[in-house]
Scaffold this motif. Structure first.
Motif, short mmCIF file in Angstrom:
data_model
loop_
_atom_site.label_atom_id
_atom_site.label_comp_id
_atom_site.label_asym_id
_atom_site.label_seq_id
_atom_site.Cartn_x
_atom_site.Cartn_y
_atom_site.Cartn_z
N UNK B 224 0.82 -1.21 0.00
CA UNK B 224 0.00 0.00 0.00
C UNK B 224 0.85 1.25 0.00
N UNK B 225 1.97 1.22 0.71
CA UNK B 225 2.70 2.48 0.84
C UNK B 225 3.66 2.69 -0.32
N UNK B 226 4.01 1.65 -1.06
CA UNK B 226 4.95 1.85 -2.16
C UNK B 226 4.27 2.19 -3.47
N UNK B 227 2.99 1.93 -3.54
CA UNK B 227 2.28 2.19 -4.78
C UNK B 227 2.06 3.70 -4.91
N UNK B 228 2.01 4.21 -6.14
CA UNK B 228 1.63 5.61 -6.28
C UNK B 228 0.27 5.84 -5.63
N UNK B 229 0.16 6.90 -4.86
CA UNK B 229 -1.03 7.07 -4.01
C UNK B 229 -2.33 7.10 -4.81
N UNK B 230 -2.24 7.58 -6.05
CA UNK B 230 -3.46 7.62 -6.85
C UNK B 230 -4.02 6.22 -7.01
N UNK B 231 -3.13 5.25 -7.11
CA UNK B 231 -3.63 3.89 -7.23
C UNK B 231 -3.95 3.29 -5.87
N UNK B 232 -3.19 3.67 -4.86
CA UNK B 232 -3.42 3.05 -3.55
C UNK B 232 -4.85 3.28 -3.09
N UNK B 233 -5.41 4.43 -3.46
CA UNK B 233 -6.78 4.66 -3.00
C UNK B 233 -7.71 3.61 -3.60
N UNK B 234 -7.43 3.18 -4.82
CA UNK B 234 -8.21 2.10 -5.39
C UNK B 234 -7.79 0.76 -4.79
N UNK B 235 -6.50 0.63 -4.61
CA UNK B 235 -5.92 -0.63 -4.10
C UNK B 235 -6.55 -0.97 -2.76
N UNK B 236 -6.51 0.01 -1.87
CA UNK B 236 -7.05 -0.24 -0.55
C UNK B 236 -8.57 -0.10 -0.54
N UNK B 237 -9.08 0.83 -1.36
CA UNK B 237 -10.50 1.08 -1.31
C UNK B 237 -11.32 0.03 -2.03
N UNK B 238 -10.88 -0.35 -3.20
CA UNK B 238 -11.72 -1.24 -4.01
C UNK B 238 -11.13 -2.63 -4.16
N UNK B 239 -9.81 -2.69 -4.42
CA UNK B 239 -9.25 -3.99 -4.75
C UNK B 239 -9.30 -4.95 -3.58
N UNK B 240 -9.03 -4.43 -2.38
CA UNK B 240 -9.09 -5.32 -1.22
C UNK B 240 -10.51 -5.81 -0.98
N UNK B 241 -11.50 -5.07 -1.50
CA UNK B 241 -12.88 -5.48 -1.31
C UNK B 241 -13.21 -6.72 -2.12
N UNK B 242 -12.39 -7.02 -3.11
CA UNK B 242 -12.63 -8.24 -3.87
C UNK B 242 -12.52 -9.44 -2.94
N UNK B 243 -11.55 -9.36 -2.01
CA UNK B 243 -11.44 -10.43 -1.02
C UNK B 243 -12.70 -10.51 -0.17
N UNK B 244 -13.21 -9.34 0.23
CA UNK B 244 -14.42 -9.31 1.04
C UNK B 244 -15.59 -9.90 0.26
N UNK B 245 -15.65 -9.54 -1.00
CA UNK B 245 -16.71 -10.06 -1.87
C UNK B 245 -16.73 -11.59 -1.82
#
Lengths: 181, 613, 302, 496
Positions: B224-245
């Protein structure tokens, strides 16, 4: 009603009553007089019964207590602390040193007359003044507040150029922030 | 043409267009990205038919794409957050190089997520899952920091998760002869216990890695911290939700219905432990990115707990928190990105006092932090409330305490984040900082508005959650626009709360202080009560180092154990083992000849046991 | 329409009541402390004078918008919290806007005021303020745990999550929860001094170390607003304790008696103890109070 | 085209190989051009033949007019035809790539193309022949030309590698020859179909010895653990295109021979269990060793061994699904490994043994080659949407069909290791700053063409695997149908 002179008077009375009975002091304790503050505040003499209470920072304080001589170095600090306090604010000169220099009258690095640099409302004489004297000084200040005569802060503001000139005479390396209120 | 296929083609085409656009010219590329960022959500919201399906057979596997309401809920997260992040990225990535790769991978990860949420069979699910994984991997190592350590860690954990899923998939295929999710759900009850547990837990493992559940979370802080922040917001916000899904339907559709709630219970416990440990770690970070990364893990822990418990209210809480987490973590990572871009660093020991320079950024950060901390009247509280109430209703009192400990400790890092970056002393070295460009501010503001609105009207989210939960087997979910009710009938009307807070606040603001505000002089943060000390403008008065030292002293017995260390030791051990095995290839021809002869001899000697004669 | 008018009137009355009672409690505590120290002490209305004086003081500096609205934030959160705590068991005026006073909600909204103060303190840039905030938050992690354990125990035991629900339980059974759920009460009681920040838990303000900590840059109107907010908040907390553990109150006199009794406990403890360090404080809360919290939970669950 | 005779597959390259020096005497550039024409022609006719193949009716050529079982015959069936097509296709691409590959010592392309031609001829021969001794001969041709190609750079290391290869290769020949001798002694025939018919009558003890000899001899060629010591050296020392053709053709013909012998010729109980175990060991040792390699080419070589192990495992299930998966893996391995070796040829152009560490930041200075390498890496570790994924998926499905769950777990665990070392390289290529000045050798247009074709195949099959699955299914059916093979080779034989 607000601009009515009579009601203004009533507001003033209430104001002064509250100010009189709630004095938050900020003790500038570099001089030897600071040793007299604890007995004044604690059980023996209990200044709190007059509503006098210590405060930790200049922003909250009403009374600046200069306890004893002021070296030229510490004058700068005192001025800064004084200027950080919010109006209305009062200064009590504590001990002979603040009146005429006391036993340090011919010292090369102390100031002799505090009133030249800060507007002192009440002087408490003695070297050192005993707690009784200190409390008497506070009561005197309360009386002055009640009468609306403790207006050192107003005098300071009005004569700011004169005070600053005096201060700058003593303090050679002037790096103070501007007077901002 | 089928709208789902067209959606996928649009995203893939958008990825290619942005790639070539950026290869040609930066401005052209940015325009393309902007257009794509607008077209995708507009198409999704207006044109996509959620009842449509499309199926085809590839390599003997029947594959089918089609939305269900549960997938649509998550798709909304993706479709709202990702375009905003893309628009933000245009401003954020202005001075970066290799933008073509960046946007290509970005859009491909959106493609992956979109595909996952519309997959009705395991093969397409896995394909899109892997697309999502490798595209996000490319973004994790995009900035070239810690490539070997962080990138490989992310990839290894993703691969372990994905391969666990793959193993489950082939075992399912063997047992049902079909790759369809619905067939698996339908025949799950008929499996032996062993197969049930094997397939289910392997699937859970795959999803749990993405949602950073406790023993598998170690990839997350670095990634999360090494990714460009513009993507991290998706990474943490949306992509991790795939696991939740995935966790959602596995826990609810499979285990809960096969009377194996124990699995969900264990998962919930893991989530709670994750929440606590990650929060403790977040408190002691001094890099704002790392702090948010750990905070993300903790928040995902709450969501996993909610899902794991598996009651109506708790799942609703989990899903609501998932939506909210996407919004506020999206904002926060964007905020950190803005600070990084404007001030040059996100180290909270260094940077401070930006509130005077970046007021809008601070405002969005404040809103997001209040939502994250779960303090009323903002939307975060609603999720927290439902989670607690569902746990209490179920009698999981220890879990409540864990979650509460975690979210109380979360106040610590929430304040540290705001204080470290925005409040505190304003230092000379950050005098040049300016507010971020509007193209970065606007996405943040939009998401903040969403957070403000959900505080009073969480129902706008509940509506979609309730629809989504029909696919999890919860029909007639009880929800109201702004009244929360638990299983015992106790309720909170958040609209009243909101109103009373606003009314009191505004009343005091207007009637008491607005004159005072005008009359007061704004002064520098160097003009503080400092016992008479003369602070010069160039003196650094920032207090940030070891901000929570006392808390660290309290927790020192626990903090000794770092799970990361165990993993690293394990990795080192494996490498040593590999090195040992490598030595079998000595590089000496005679040895190799000896191997052959010995092997032949062994075969001849044991031929009876091998071949029977 | 009539109902709303009454409600608003009731809300204003409750706020005034909370302010007055809270202020007098502050005065009493100063007086009592003074008597214990063999002093005369200030009059009990001293706090009113202080607030009044501060209100009349000029407030001529600010460090930014956050600094300016922090006191407002605090007071509006205090009042909002008050709005959702049932002050009296029944009656027209003092039940407030509460929709049943949900406990989880109250736990969270009680934090919001502190957050406002923390942000205001942070924006002044005074390192002492920041240290104070960091101590305060750390201490909060400490005392919230036993306090929440006690509440969760009650909620699980009586199958309700609202304050009114717990009050009903008490009025129906006729016994106060402090007797019917003693362990929860002990845990909550042990956690209570942390909330009031008297010695030995006055590590946030800590006048002699931190120059009054978070509020060190707040003077004049700011400070007066904060003091008002603090006294309202003290009343809220006391009322909450009384509602939950001591059966609430059917009229104001009973309420004042009960809350005052409860209030004396942290005050008296404070007069005779020295200040903890932050980690000592947290360790204290995670020690016996948490132990009793556990017992309460087990007692409630089985 | 009228020519439908598979004999050209062997005759033409053999002939060209020996005539190539003569062409060189006439006009020097012919040395480069003629092989291209030949490969193109072979690729064309193999495609032509393969696409027109009638299911169940392989093309059978009887050499010199002798009918089997007495004469030598060539069988172009769905299975062997597929492999031949693959080999000729790859051979053509390798030619395209190496047409003007200008590395030091490479301008002497006469030897190179001669040896390459021989190797291709041998590989095709191994696949096509229906006679077991003939197969041995072709294996020898392949092996000897490979020794030469390994030692092509004439350096000390190359010679050493070639010598190791030679050592193991001669052991292999010895064992295979021995096995054939024993077999001939037992059944009195060398035709595979005939042997298959008569194999029941062999003394079981003798049969197991023959099987062991075959297993070891062909195992060396098929890069089986622990007899694959020659592979890393040979792959890393040979020129880039040669390594590619080793992976694409040599290994393929080795594994073809192995499975042909055990599926069709000799039916021995337990050999598939042995193959499974040895395949797993091969995977584990190879991938774990690859993890610790510092040189790119050695890493690729070990990875190649691992892939061969995977193919062995797939074939060891002895099910149709397994064969299908194995063929898919063979196809993937041939295409992808070729791409990897071809691109690594340029990545490691300037020094002889390029360390992975030195590849930092190559993505910027050699964008196309790095992209191709990255694509190959993505494909070989089995990430969708590339062809490697479908191979892996089918492989796992076949494994699950055989109830071998632990094998699935093992394969996937090893795949994680594979991901680690490939992605380490990708990380270095793209996301690191270049720290060392190197001479840039961007690929020539023909190399770009070759690599692009491979990349297109990878992506095409990845997106739509049904492009090839039909042929693979047919080939799997053919291999599994032993009786059909015997029947089509020996139509007059009445099976009791």
């Amino acid at each position: 009603m607000y601009n009515d002179k009579e009601s203004q008077k009533i507001v003033d009375i209430i104001q002064n009553y509250a100010r009189k009975h709630s004095l938050f002091i900020l003790a500038y304790g570099t001089g030897c007089g600071a040793i007299e503050i604890p007995p004044t505040m604690t059980s023996r003499y209990d200044a709190e019964r007059f509503g006098i209470r210590g405060s930790a920072t200049p922003r909250q304080a009403d009374v600046l207590l200069i306890t004893g001589y002021l070296a030229t170095k510490s004058l700068k600090r005192v001025i800064k602390v004084y200027e950080q306090m919010q109006d209305p604010k009062y200064v009590i000169g504590f001990g002979s040193c603040t009146i005429n220099g006391g036993m340090y009258w011919d010292s090369y690095n102390t100031i002799n007359v505090l009133d030249k640099y800060l507007p002192v409302d009440v002087y408490i004489n003695g070297c050192m003044p005993r707690p009784e004297a200190v409390i008497a000084g506070f009561v005197k200040l309360q009386k002055l507040i009640q009468q609306g005569k403790a207006d050192g802060w107003d005098i300071y503001k009005k004569n700011i150029d004169e005070y600053k000139a005096n201060q700058k005479k003593i303090i050679t390396n002037w790096v103070m922030p501007d007077f901002n209120f | 043409m089928n709208s789902l296929v067209l959606l996928i083609l649009i995203i893939a085409g958008g990825a290619l267009l942005s790639y070539f656009g950026h290869k040609i010219n930066k401005i052209l590329g940015n325009i393309t990205v902007f257009a794509v960022a607008l077209i995708i959500p507009i198409y999704w919201f207006t044109q996509v038919d959620f009842t449509e399906t499309v199926s085809f057979t590839v390599s003997g596997f029947h594959m089918e794409l089609g939305y269900n309401m549960y997938g649509r809920l998550f798709s909304m997260i993706v479709m709202i957050l990702s375009p905003l992040a893309l628009i933000y990225a245009i401003g954020y990535m202005k001075d970066q190089k290799k933008l073509a790769t960046f946007y290509f991978s970005f859009l491909f990860s959106i493609l992956g997520m979109t595909g996952i949420l519309m997959s009705r069979d395991f093969v397409s699910l896995f394909i899109f899952w892997e697309i999502m994984t490798w595209s996000s991997y490319l973004l994790v190592i995009f900035l070239g920091k810690d490539v070997q350590k962080t990138g490989i860690k992310y990839m290894v954990f993703s691969a372990i998760g994905a391969y666990a899923m793959l193993m489950a998939i082939v075992i399912i295929y063997k047992n049902t002869g079909s790759m369809m999710l619905s067939d698996y759900f339908g025949s799950f009850a008929g499996f032996t216990l062993q197969t049930k547990l094997l397939t289910g837990i392997l699937l859970l493992l795959g999803f749990a890695v993405k949602s950073a559940v406790m023993p598998f979370h170690v990839w997350a802080p670095g990634a999360y911290s090494n990714t460009p922040m513009a993507y991290t917001s998706v990474f943490s916000g949306a992509l991790s939700k795939m696991g939740i899904y995935g966790l959602g339907f596995v826990v609810v559709n499979l285990f809960a219905q096969a009377n194996l709630e124990i699995v969900g219970y264990v998962l919930a416990w893991l989530g709670a432990i994750t929440a606590v440990l990650a929060t403790f770690s977040a408190v002691f970070q001094h890099d704002a990115k790392k702090l948010l990364a750990y905070s993300s893990i903790a928040q995902l822990g709450y969501i996993v707990t909610g899902i794991g418990i598996g009651t109506e209210l708790s799942i609703m809480a989990g899903l609501y928190l998932a939506v909210l987490h996407a919004a506020f973590k999206g904002v926060l990572f964007m905020v950190v990105g803005a600070v990084e871009r404007q001030a040059g660093t996100t180290d909270m020991n260094v940077v401070s006092g930006l509130v005077r320079k970046m007021p809008f950024t601070f405002f969005t950060a404040l809103i997001a932090i209040i939502a994250l901390a779960g303090i009323p009247p903002l939307g975060g509280f609603v999720g927290k409330w439902m989670l607690y109430e569902s746990l209490i209703n179920n009698g999981n009192f220890l879990m409540v305490i864990m979650i509460f400990l975690s979210s109380t400790a979360a106040f610590l890092y929430c304040f540290k984040f705001l204080f470290g970056l925005f409040l505190g002393q304003q230092e000379l070295e950050f005098d040049h900082v300016k507010e971020a460009s509007p193209i970065m501010i606007i996405p943040m503001l939009l998401l903040s508005v969403f957070l403000l609105v959900t505080g009073a009207y969480p129902g706008i989210v509940f509506k979609y959650i309730a629809e989504g939960m029909t696919n999890l087997g919860f029909h007639n979910v009880n929800w109201q626009m702004s009244v929360l009710t638990n299983a015992w009938g106790d309720s909170v009307n958040v609209q009243h709360v909101y109103l009373s807070v606003v009314v009191v606040f505004v009343a005091f603001l207007i009637f008491i202080t607005w004159r005072g505000y005008k009359h007061a002089t704004k002064i520098s943060t160097k003009d503080i009560s400092s016992s008479g000390e003369m602070i010069k403008p160039e003196d650094n008065m920032t207090y940030a180092m070891d901000f929570y030292k006392p808390f660290e002293r309290v927790l020192s017995p626990i903090l000794k154990y770092k799970i990361n260390k165990y993993y690293e030791d394990f990795g080192k051990g494996l490498e040593a083992l590999f090195d040992f095995m490598r030595r079998i290839y000595t590089g000496n021809g005679q040895t190799y000849a000896v191997y052959v002869i010995v092997f032949l001899a062994i075969l001849l000697i044991f031929s009876k046991s091998i071949f029977g004669y | 329409m009539e109902g709303i008018g009454y409600k608003i009137l009731g809300a204003v009355l409750t706020t005034i009541l909370a302010f007055v009672v809270g202020m007098f409690y502050g005065g009493f505590s100063r007086k009592i402390t003074a008597r214990i120290q063999n002093r005369v002490g200030p009059p009990v209305w001293q706090n009113f004078l202080d607030v009044l004086k501060l209100l009349f003081k000029k407030t001529s500096v600010r460090y930014g918008f956050m600094h300016h609205i922090a006191p407002l934030w605090m007071i509006s959160m205090s009042i909002t919290t008050l709005m959702f705590v049932p002050v009296l068991n029944d009656g027209l005026f003092f039940t407030n806007l509460n929709f049943s006073g949900d406990i989880i909600f109250l736990l969270y909204i009680m934090v919001m005021g502190s957050l406002g103060m923390a942000l205001g303190a942070g924006s002044t840039g005074n390192p002492n303020s920041a240290i104070g905030v960091s101590r305060g938050l750390t201490q909060m992690v400490g005392f919230e745990i036993p306090w929440v354990m006690a509440l969760v125990a009650l909620m699980i035991q009586y199958k309700t999550t609202s304050v009114t629900g717990l009050m009903e339980v008490q009025s129906q059974s006729g016994t106060w929860l402090m007797f019917s759920s003693p362990f929860a009460f002990i845990a909550a009681l042990l956690a209570m001094p942390g909330m009031f920040r008297y010695s030995p838990f006055d590590i946030v303000g800590a006048p002699s170390e931190l120059a009054s900590g978070p509020i060190s840059e707040f003077g004049g109107k700011y400070l007066s607003t904060m003091m008002t907010s603090g006294s309202i908040f003290a009343f809220v907390k006391l009322t909450l304790y009384v509602d939950i553990f001591m059966g609430g109150a059917s009229n104001l006199i009973v309420l004042v008696l009960k809350t005052f009794t409860l209030y004396m406990y942290p005050v008296l403890w404070g007069t005779v103890s020295a200040r903890f360090r932050t980690e000592q404080s947290v360790r204290y809360f995670w020690g016996w109070p948490t132990f009793f919290g556990f017992i309460a939970l087990i007692y409630a669950a089985f | 085209m009228v020519i439908t005779d598979p004999v050209y597959f062997i005759a033409l390259p053999l002939l060209t190989a020996f005539l190539l020096p003569l062409f060189g005497k006439i006009y020097k550039p012919l040395i480069g051009i003629i092989p291209g024409l030949v490969f193109a022609f072979l690729a064309y006719i193999s495609f032509d033949l393969y696409l027109n193949l009638v299911p169940g009716k392989p093309i059978i050529i009887q050499m010199a007019g002798w009918a089997p079982p007495w004469g030598i015959n060539l069988v172009f069936s769905e299975f062997s035809g597929l492999i031949v097509t693959l080999i000729t296709f790859l051979a053509f691409l390798v030619w395209v790539y190496s047409y003007n590959f200008k590395k030091v010592g490479f301008d002497n392309s006469k030897k190179y193309f001669t040896l390459l031609m021989l190797m291709v001829a041998g590989s095709i021969g191994v696949v096509l022949t229906g006679d077991i001794f003939n197969m041995f001969v072709f294996l020898e041709i392949t092996a000897i030309s490979s020794y030469g190609l390994t030692a092509f750079y004439k350096g000390r290391d190359s010679a050493e590698a070639a010598f190791k290869y030679l050592l193991l290769g001669s052991l292999s020949s010895t064992f295979i020859l021995l096995a054939i001798l024993l077999l001939y002694k037992q059944v009195g025939t060398l035709n595979m179909a005939d042997i298959a018919v008569k194999a029941q009558s062999i003394d079981p003890k003798m049969k197991s010895i023959i099987a062991i000899l075959f297993f070891v001899g062909l195992g060396i060629e098929a890069e089986m653990f622990p007899m694959n010591g020659w592979v890393p050296d040979a792959y890393s020392q040979a020129p880039g295109p040669v390594a590619a053709s080793f992976a694409g053709m040599l290994a393929k013909s080795g594994i073809y021979a192995l499975i042909r012998v055990f599926y069709t010729v000799l039916e021995v109980d337990g050999v598939f269990d042995l193959l499974l175990i040895m395949g797993l060991l091969t995977i584990i040792f190879a991938e774990f060793s690859a993890m610790r390699q510092k040189h790119l080419r050695r890493m690729l070589a070990y990875s190649s061994i691992g892939q061969m192990g995977l193919i062995m495992v797939a074939f060891s299930f002895n099910t149709k699904a397994g064969i299908f998966a194995g063929l898919f893996l063979m196809f993937n391995h041939a295409i992808i490994k070729t791409l990897l070796f071809l691109s690594s040829g340029f990545l490691t152009y300037s020094t002889k043994q390029k360390k992975i560490r030195d590849l930092d930041g190559f993505g910027k200075i050699m964008p196309f080659t790095s992209l191709m390498f990255g694509l190959g890496a993505f494909a070989i570790v089995g990430l969708p949407p590339f062809s490697g994924f479908w191979g892996k998926l089918n492989m796992l499905v076949a494994t699950a069909d055989s109830n071998l769950y632990f094998v699935i777990a093992l394969i996937l665990l090893v795949a994680v290791v594979e991901i680690v070392y490939y992605f380490k390289v990708i990380g270095r290529l793209y996301f690191r700053q270049q720290h060392k000045e190197v001479e840039v050798h961007n690929p020539t247009w023909n190399a770009i063409l070759a690599m692009s074709i491979l990349a297109i195949v990878i992506i095409g099959v990845g997106i739509y695997p049904d492009l090839i699955t039909g042929y693979l299914t047919k080939a799997a059916n053919e291999l599994f149908d032993k009786a059909g093979y015997i029947h089509s080779v020996l139509p007059n034989l009445s099976l009791n």
